[in-house]
Write a protein that holds these residues in place. Sequence first.
Motif, mmCIF file in Angstrom:
data_model
loop_
_atom_site.group_PDB
_atom_site.id
_atom_site.type_symbol
_atom_site.label_atom_id
_atom_site.label_comp_id
_atom_site.label_asym_id
_atom_site.label_seq_id
_atom_site.Cartn_x
_atom_site.Cartn_y
_atom_site.Cartn_z
ATOM 1 N N ALA A 105 11.343 -2.535 8.175
ATOM 2 C CA ALA A 105 10.286 -3.265 7.464
ATOM 3 C C ALA A 105 9.246 -2.316 6.880
ATOM 4 N N GLY A 106 9.204 -1.076 7.420
ATOM 5 C CA GLY A 106 8.265 -0.119 6.845
ATOM 6 C C GLY A 106 7.496 0.737 7.842
ATOM 7 N N ALA A 107 7.703 0.503 9.131
ATOM 8 C CA ALA A 107 6.956 1.283 10.127
ATOM 9 C C ALA A 107 7.576 2.658 10.322
ATOM 10 N N THR A 108 6.717 3.672 10.521
ATOM 11 C CA THR A 108 7.193 5.013 10.862
ATOM 12 C C THR A 108 7.211 5.173 12.378
ATOM 13 N N LEU A 109 6.124 4.739 13.002
ATOM 14 C CA LEU A 109 6.045 4.717 14.466
ATOM 15 C C LEU A 109 6.082 3.261 14.918
ATOM 16 N N VAL A 110 6.479 3.061 16.180
ATOM 17 C CA VAL A 110 6.545 1.708 16.711
ATOM 18 C C VAL A 110 5.721 1.649 17.997
ATOM 19 N N GLY A 111 4.690 0.822 17.998
ATOM 20 C CA GLY A 111 3.834 0.689 19.180
ATOM 21 C C GLY A 111 4.389 -0.339 20.148
ATOM 22 N N MET A 112 4.256 -0.045 21.429
ATOM 23 C CA MET A 112 4.668 -1.018 22.452
ATOM 24 C C MET A 112 3.604 -1.123 23.530
ATOM 25 N N GLY A 113 3.279 -2.350 23.907
ATOM 26 C CA GLY A 113 2.287 -2.588 24.960
ATOM 27 C C GLY A 113 2.805 -3.599 25.957
ATOM 28 N N SER A 114 2.905 -4.841 25.503
ATOM 29 C CA SER A 114 3.411 -5.905 26.387
ATOM 30 C C SER A 114 4.788 -5.566 26.947
ATOM 31 N N THR A 151 0.801 -1.238 0.000
ATOM 32 C CA THR A 151 0.000 0.000 0.000
ATOM 33 C C THR A 151 0.827 1.278 0.000
ATOM 34 N N GLY A 152 2.047 1.216 0.534
ATOM 35 C CA GLY A 152 2.879 2.415 0.650
ATOM 36 C C GLY A 152 2.382 3.388 1.714
ATOM 37 N N LEU A 153 1.322 3.032 2.426
ATOM 38 C CA LEU A 153 0.785 3.932 3.456
ATOM 39 C C LEU A 153 1.624 3.840 4.738
ATOM 40 N N PRO A 154 1.697 4.941 5.493
ATOM 41 C CA PRO A 154 2.537 4.947 6.703
ATOM 42 C C PRO A 154 1.959 4.062 7.808
ATOM 43 N N ILE A 155 2.854 3.426 8.541
ATOM 44 C CA ILE A 155 2.451 2.353 9.466
ATOM 45 C C ILE A 155 2.943 2.596 10.889
ATOM 46 N N ILE A 156 2.070 2.237 11.836
ATOM 47 C CA ILE A 156 2.485 2.114 13.239
ATOM 48 C C ILE A 156 2.739 0.625 13.451
ATOM 49 N N GLY A 157 4.000 0.245 13.533
ATOM 50 C CA GLY A 157 4.370 -1.177 13.636
ATOM 51 C C GLY A 157 4.312 -1.625 15.087
ATOM 52 N N THR A 158 3.471 -2.604 15.348
ATOM 53 C CA THR A 158 3.223 -3.052 16.721
ATOM 54 C C THR A 158 3.233 -4.568 16.758
ATOM 55 N N GLY A 159 3.800 -5.123 17.824
ATOM 56 C CA GLY A 159 3.767 -6.583 17.974
ATOM 57 C C GLY A 159 5.090 -7.122 18.475
ATOM 58 N N GLY A 160 5.212 -7.285 19.771
ATOM 59 C CA GLY A 160 6.374 -7.940 20.354
ATOM 60 C C GLY A 160 7.637 -7.111 20.450
ATOM 61 N N VAL A 161 7.538 -5.815 20.198
ATOM 62 C CA VAL A 161 8.733 -4.967 20.286
ATOM 63 C C VAL A 161 9.070 -4.696 21.754
ATOM 64 N N THR A 162 10.293 -5.036 22.153
ATOM 65 C CA THR A 162 10.705 -4.718 23.531
ATOM 66 C C THR A 162 12.061 -4.011 23.586
ATOM 67 N N THR A 163 12.803 -3.995 22.476
ATOM 68 C CA THR A 163 14.130 -3.373 22.497
ATOM 69 C C THR A 163 14.280 -2.390 21.338
ATOM 70 N N GLY A 164 15.330 -1.598 21.414
ATOM 71 C CA GLY A 164 15.625 -0.666 20.335
ATOM 72 C C GLY A 164 15.855 -1.394 19.021
ATOM 73 N N LYS A 165 16.539 -2.538 19.106
ATOM 74 C CA LYS A 165 16.793 -3.302 17.876
ATOM 75 C C LYS A 165 15.498 -3.813 17.262
ATOM 76 N N ASP A 166 14.569 -4.258 18.132
ATOM 77 C CA ASP A 166 13.248 -4.677 17.639
ATOM 78 C C ASP A 166 12.578 -3.519 16.901
ATOM 79 N N ALA A 167 12.639 -2.338 17.509
ATOM 80 C CA ALA A 167 11.982 -1.158 16.934
ATOM 81 C C ALA A 167 12.602 -0.801 15.583
ATOM 82 N N LEU A 168 13.928 -0.886 15.505
ATOM 83 C CA LEU A 168 14.625 -0.580 14.249
ATOM 84 C C LEU A 168 14.248 -1.577 13.154
#
Lengths: 306, 274
Positions: free
Chosen positions: A259-268, A237-254
């Motif tokens: 992969a295409g996320a602009t923002l990175v969501g964290m919950g768990s 789609t090329g649309l901007p993404i909030i990438g969320t799912g299992g991110v717990t470290t800076g490396k995960d976020a990067l």
Amino acid sequence: MANLKVKYLGTAFANPTVLASGVTGVTASTWKSVVRSGAGGITTKSIWLNEHKGHPNPTIITTEHWMMNAVGLPDAGLNKAVEEIAEYEKDKPAPLIASIVGGNEEEFIKIAEKMATLPIDILEINISCPNVEDEFGLPFACVATDAKRITQAVKKVAGNKPVVIKLSPNVTRITEIAEACAQGGADGFCLINTLGPGLYINLELRMPVLANKVGGISGPAIKPLAVKMVHDVYKATGLPIIGTGGVTTGKDALEMMMAGATLVGMGSAVYYRGIDVFRKVANEISEWCDKNGVKNVEEIIGTVKM
Amino acid sequence: MENKTELPQIVEIKQIVTETPDIKTFYFDYHLESKPGQFVMLWLPGVDEVPMSVALDTNNQFALTIYARGDATKKICKLKEGDKLGIRGPYGTMFNYKEGEHLALVGGGYGTPPLYFLTHEALKKECKIDFLIGAHTKEKLLYLKTLQGLEGVNLHIATTDGSLGEKGHITDNLENFLQENKPDRIMTCGPELLMKKVGEIGDKLNIQTQISVERYMKCGFGVCGQCTLDPLGIRTCVSGPVMSSKVLNMLDEFGQYTRDAQGKKQYFNNPNKK
């Protein structure tokens, strides 16, 4: 020091980390405390039109690898949300993404109409919670035509608020759903919602622990799936993404960002590394950028070589 | 990454002691490793899971004193020895004190269990204890016989109906009492408005006061966001339940309102409250 600022759908975020919907996030004072803990932005717990009861306890269980929840989207309804958003606006420390949820199209429209008049930055449409299926049937995000229909309906009344669709990973081809939403006018995506639902059985009692029996899975174990889906949806789609799912470290976020996320969501991650996980992850992103000659973190978005 | 798990452990009820007509103490053989002030999430399979202060922990056994108040607790109070429950935890902060200190414990109504646990632990560290308990009537006073038999504990009782001890509220003469006895610390657990008053008196006399805060909780480990306190947004399950009165002075909602399972404010003094 690398520049961690990112722009997402016209709103500037001090760093790419945002609180994902559903973890803490019940009150304005909590949103502010999460920003004090380093988050670049906040997503509210999903807001209903009317008061909605969640499931009885136990609602959240964890292991080192995964978290499973069936909280069931408890919320006091739109009036309370209006109050909390006004309270947050008084000394607003970071952008606010309002997550909204409804049982049908009319409810989504009514909430979105109100949200269009409130001081929120982005509207996130939660059509993918796997924990209320008994009540509402298959989530809208699991059927392309439904997902498109809700997107169109919300877009029509959302005024100048960008509309982000929260996608479900529990589909055969997530890109089909994303493309349908894009045709419906979606401005961006947040993905992934929790996986499953899954089932955890207590051996001694021979019964599930969660009161809802089944629950959505999040946490470190789901990260590779999330990264792949973010990549696919970004490419499709090329649309901007909030990438969320299992991110717990800076490396995960990067990884999410490449992969295409602009923002990175964290919950768990709040459970795995504490409420200040946002500051920790932002610092880790910054360190990596410095080591790798990245001056602006935005440079890495979607740069994975496939 | 630290090896973390939050899954209930199944424990069998070893012994049940009836404290008052609507309160029972349940004993479990289990190595909980809790400290006074901490709580567990107690699961009645098929019904609900609720936070519960630990009332005693003697290494190989722990106890929970349960008031038959809601759906789950009413059903738990009907269980028998040998029945099974799930527990997670211990969670939260504990009461802090040093060896040999003089502690004033102020318990209101059915809020005494964590103070009862604290008494046992503090006596091991040669603390001197003034235990002040208030209740509506003598039938609602918990652990009376045990507390009366403990050396190093001075018991002070007030009942609103005057059936035992002084007639009135436990806070009525608290200020004078504290001024005369000058304890090193005050610890309190009970109805929120009572604890608020105790905190105010402690602050006025410049005696460090620790308060056990109760809020609606789902997870107990800082994720669900149900127990956060305005306006700082801190989580009762992580930053509490035991908090200093100085911290609570910054939390306007303390003594004003609490939030229900949907996050809606419920005021303590609201005449329209259910």
